[in-house]
Scaffold this motif. Structure first.
Motif, PDB file in Angstrom:
ATOM      1  N   GLU A  68       0.843  -1.202   0.000  1.00  0.00           N
ATOM      2  CA  GLU A  68       0.000   0.000   0.000  1.00  0.00           C
ATOM      3  C   GLU A  68       0.877   1.250   0.000  1.00  0.00           C
ATOM      4  O   GLU A  68       2.018   1.221   0.449  1.00  0.00           O
ATOM      5  N   HIS A  70       2.547   4.526   1.231  1.00  0.00           N
ATOM      6  CA  HIS A  70       2.989   5.002   2.543  1.00  0.00           C
ATOM      7  C   HIS A  70       3.449   6.446   2.413  1.00  0.00           C
ATOM      8  O   HIS A  70       4.653   6.730   2.364  1.00  0.00           O
ATOM      9  N   ASN A  78       6.411  -1.082   2.686  1.00  0.00           N
ATOM     10  CA  ASN A  78       7.007  -0.655   3.958  1.00  0.00           C
ATOM     11  C   ASN A  78       6.662  -1.579   5.125  1.00  0.00           C
ATOM     12  O   ASN A  78       7.546  -1.982   5.893  1.00  0.00           O
ATOM     13  N   ASP A  79       5.373  -1.929   5.262  1.00  0.00           N
ATOM     14  CA  ASP A  79       4.979  -2.770   6.400  1.00  0.00           C
ATOM     15  C   ASP A  79       5.585  -4.164   6.301  1.00  0.00           C
ATOM     16  O   ASP A  79       5.970  -4.756   7.315  1.00  0.00           O
ATOM     17  N   HIS A 196       0.208   6.666  10.190  1.00  0.00           N
ATOM     18  CA  HIS A 196       0.559   5.953   8.947  1.00  0.00           C
ATOM     19  C   HIS A 196       1.577   6.756   8.146  1.00  0.00           C
ATOM     20  O   HIS A 196       1.244   7.820   7.638  1.00  0.00           O
ATOM     21  N   GLU A 201       6.517   5.627  12.197  1.00  0.00           N
ATOM     22  CA  GLU A 201       6.758   4.598  11.188  1.00  0.00           C
ATOM     23  C   GLU A 201       7.968   4.949  10.315  1.00  0.00           C
ATOM     24  O   GLU A 201       8.778   4.077   9.980  1.00  0.00           O
TER      25      GLU A 201
HETATM   26 ZN   LIG Z   1       2.697   1.048   7.405  1.00  0.00          ZN
END
Ligand SMILES: [Zn+2]
Length: 304
Positions: A68, A70, A78-79, A196, A201
């Motif tokens: 997704e 970021h 990234n996640d 987010h 993060e």
């Molecule tokens: Zn994230």
């Protein structure tokens, strides 16, 4: 004195681990002996895999990312990159087998942004079930799903609850996203909207994959709460996130720092290590599950 020394030694170990990218160990690393058995499922030979499951006491990690947007400054994966960084470092401290890249989660709210990969809800649940079933068939009788994506916060406990639908010979545990503690460095941006690709993060990404952080682009879009929906607290709608953060960016990535990132990485890795140790020691969950499945077959016999 001893305690502070121990903490210093632990910190040094973590720092040593950070200095090596778990995704790309040195090419010359021997992997065939017990002491250097890889934690990566996909790097093990079949014979090593059997040895790895024994060494892990049947405990395996399924780090769960997503694909997704970021903000304007972080990569789509990234996640996935960050959760694997934390899980792989944790598994190297407390041995567990780590499943390959997995990013088939809930992200319907970002499908208006480029690069998002969103599977249907049926496929999310079916794929996750078949994945944990396959892990268990291969000896992972204790599967820890390590969540790296806030959009999975409802999906994963629901998935764990549905393991009671039908008997399974393994236990699913869910390790949620890490939370800050009292020793957390002070944030420069508002923690309430740092949700987010914001300060926290982005800071973690500066430790996990600094080469993919474009902090100079972080202010190119607004990550402010646009508050376009007025509803009482506790009344939920799926569009709440888009109503507040249509740029799929919440917070201020420009405020990120390596100091905060080091704290976040250490906290997350420590939390996963503790989870692995607790799961290895847990002899009750599977026993209780089996008792429950058996009683569920004839509820009228359950003492009242
Ligand atoms: Zn994230």
């Amino acid at each position: 004195m001893y305690k502070s020394l121990l903490i210093a030694v632990n910190a040094l170990c973590v720092a040593t681990l950070w200095s090596q990218s778990p995704a790309s160990p040195p090419a010359a690393t021997p992997r065939s002996t017990q002491s250097t058995l890889s934690v990566h499922w996909e790097e093990l030979t079949a014979a090593e895999f059997r040895e790895a499951i024994t060494r892990a006491q049947g405990t395996c990690l399924l780090p769960f990312g997503i694909m997704e947007k970021h903000g304007p400054h972080l990569p789509l994966g990234n996640d996935l990159l960050n959760v694997r960084y934390a899980a792989l470092n944790a598994a190297q401290q407390e041995y567990a087998v780590v499943f390959p890249e997995y990013y088939f989660g809930q992200i319907a709210e970002a499908t208006h942004q480029p690069g998002t990969v969103a599977y249907s809800r049926r496929l999310q649940l079916d794929l996750l079930q078949e994945t944990t079933d396959e892990m268990a068939r291969n000896g992972c009788k204790k599967v820890i799903i390590v969540n790296g994506h806030g959009g999975n916060n409802s999906l994963l406990p629901y998935f764990a609850q549905t393991q009671l639908d039908t008997p399974h010979d393994y236990v699913v545990y869910v390790e949620g996203l890490p939370e800050g503690g009292p020793d957390e460095p002070k944030h420069k941006s508002n923690p309430a909207t740092d949700m987010h690709a914001g300060e926290s993060e982005t800071s973690l990404s500066m430790i996990a994959r600094p080469d993919l952080v474009h902090q100079d682009r972080a202010a190119q879009e607004s990550g402010a709460d646009q508050a376009r929906q007025q509803l009482p607290e506790g009344l939920y709608t799926g569009i709440w996130w888009y109503a507040r953060f249509p740029n799929h960016y919440a917070g201020e990535g420009a405020a990120a720092s390596r100091a905060l990132g080091e704290y976040e990485a250490r906290t997350w890795i420590t939390g996963i290590v503790q989870a692995i140790r607790a799961v290895k020691a847990d002899q009750e969950s599977l026993r209780l599950q089996n008792e429950f499945y058996e009683r569920s077959r004839h509820p009228l016999d359950t003492p009242q």
